[in-house]
Design a protein around this motif. Structure first.
Motif, mmCIF file in Angstrom:
data_model
loop_
_atom_site.group_PDB
_atom_site.id
_atom_site.type_symbol
_atom_site.label_atom_id
_atom_site.label_comp_id
_atom_site.label_asym_id
_atom_site.label_seq_id
_atom_site.Cartn_x
_atom_site.Cartn_y
_atom_site.Cartn_z
ATOM 1 N N ALA A 31 0.869 -1.191 0.000
ATOM 2 C CA ALA A 31 0.000 0.000 0.000
ATOM 3 C C ALA A 31 0.902 1.237 0.000
ATOM 4 C CB ALA A 31 -0.909 -0.006 1.231
ATOM 5 N N ALA A 32 0.298 2.405 0.053
ATOM 6 C CA ALA A 32 1.049 3.664 -0.008
ATOM 7 C C ALA A 32 1.753 3.936 1.321
ATOM 8 C CB ALA A 32 0.120 4.814 -0.361
ATOM 9 N N GLU A 33 2.898 3.276 1.527
ATOM 10 C CA GLU A 33 3.687 3.416 2.746
ATOM 11 C C GLU A 33 5.100 3.857 2.361
ATOM 12 O OE1 GLU A 33 3.359 -0.585 4.162
ATOM 13 O OE2 GLU A 33 1.192 -0.456 4.181
ATOM 14 N N VAL A 34 5.596 4.885 3.003
ATOM 15 C CA VAL A 34 6.886 5.475 2.676
ATOM 16 C C VAL A 34 7.962 4.986 3.641
ATOM 17 C CG1 VAL A 34 8.161 7.666 2.509
ATOM 18 C CG2 VAL A 34 5.788 7.536 1.746
ATOM 19 N N LEU A 35 9.150 4.730 3.095
ATOM 20 C CA LEU A 35 10.334 4.507 3.916
ATOM 21 C C LEU A 35 11.125 5.808 3.913
ATOM 22 C CD1 LEU A 35 11.569 1.016 2.629
ATOM 23 C CD2 LEU A 35 10.498 1.521 4.836
ATOM 24 N N THR A 36 11.364 6.372 5.079
ATOM 25 C CA THR A 36 12.181 7.581 5.190
ATOM 26 C C THR A 36 13.575 7.140 5.590
ATOM 27 O OG1 THR A 36 10.269 8.914 5.792
ATOM 28 C CG2 THR A 36 12.438 9.812 6.331
ATOM 29 N N VAL A 37 14.501 7.201 4.635
ATOM 30 C CA VAL A 37 15.876 6.755 4.870
ATOM 31 C C VAL A 37 16.713 7.968 5.270
ATOM 32 C CG1 VAL A 37 17.870 5.574 3.900
ATOM 33 C CG2 VAL A 37 15.550 4.928 3.154
ATOM 34 N N SER A 38 17.347 7.867 6.439
ATOM 35 C CA SER A 38 18.139 8.991 6.934
ATOM 36 C C SER A 38 19.524 8.531 7.368
ATOM 37 C CB SER A 38 17.428 9.672 8.108
ATOM 38 O OG SER A 38 17.333 8.770 9.200
ATOM 39 N N ALA A 39 20.402 9.505 7.461
ATOM 40 C CA ALA A 39 21.754 9.283 7.968
ATOM 41 C C ALA A 39 22.237 10.588 8.563
ATOM 42 C CB ALA A 39 22.683 8.838 6.842
ATOM 43 N N ASP A 40 22.958 10.489 9.638
ATOM 44 C CA ASP A 40 23.516 11.683 10.281
ATOM 45 C C ASP A 40 22.428 12.723 10.568
ATOM 46 O OD1 ASP A 40 26.103 10.487 10.002
ATOM 47 O OD2 ASP A 40 26.160 11.189 7.928
ATOM 48 N N SER A 41 21.261 12.255 10.999
ATOM 49 C CA SER A 41 20.111 13.093 11.380
ATOM 50 C C SER A 41 19.486 13.868 10.220
ATOM 51 C CB SER A 41 20.494 14.063 12.491
ATOM 52 O OG SER A 41 20.946 13.349 13.625
ATOM 53 N N ALA A 42 19.731 13.442 8.984
ATOM 54 C CA ALA A 42 19.154 14.117 7.818
ATOM 55 C C ALA A 42 18.500 13.085 6.898
ATOM 56 C CB ALA A 42 20.220 14.886 7.052
ATOM 57 N N THR A 43 17.352 13.439 6.334
ATOM 58 C CA THR A 43 16.692 12.562 5.376
ATOM 59 C C THR A 43 17.504 12.531 4.085
ATOM 60 O OG1 THR A 43 14.511 12.987 6.313
ATOM 61 C CG2 THR A 43 14.574 12.195 4.033
#
Length: 106
Positions: A67-79
């Motif tokens: 379904a419409a589900e987003v993965l928010t990939v971040s590193a060093d506190s930034a998307t």
């Protein structure tokens, strides 16, 4: 000699129940991650860019949501990237910062 981008297995396949932190050891073992957000948008956290061994690493994260589900990939506190359902993100590390691009699978 194997191609430097060749992979020896299918990587990590996982359904998430919360934030997923990917370790440097996991990336060094296999840099392919097929992640199902499990019914909600989820956060995926990469190792700090300056972590030993991360410079030059390439990571592939596929969003296997149904379904419409987003993965928010971040590193060093930034998307870095936000792959949505049926998108894959390719990320690379300079040793100072993670960069990435996400796009639809065909």
């Amino acid at each position: 000699m194997a191609h430097p981008l060749a992979v020896s297995n299918s990587g990590t396949v996982e359904t998430l129940t919360g934030t997923r932190t990917i370790t440097a050891a996991e990336i060094l073992a296999s840099s392919i991650f097929t992640l199902d957000p499990g019914g909600a948008g989820r956060s995926v956290v990469l190792p700090n860019a300056a972590t030993a061994g991360m410079a030059g690493q390439i990571v592939c994260i596929a969003n296997a949501a149904d379904a419409a589900e987003v993965l928010t990939v971040s590193a060093d506190s930034a998307t870095v990237v936000t792959p949505t359902q049926a998108e894959t993100a390719i990320l690379f590390c300079t040793g100072v910062k993670w960069y990435g691009i996400a796009g639809a699978n065909s």
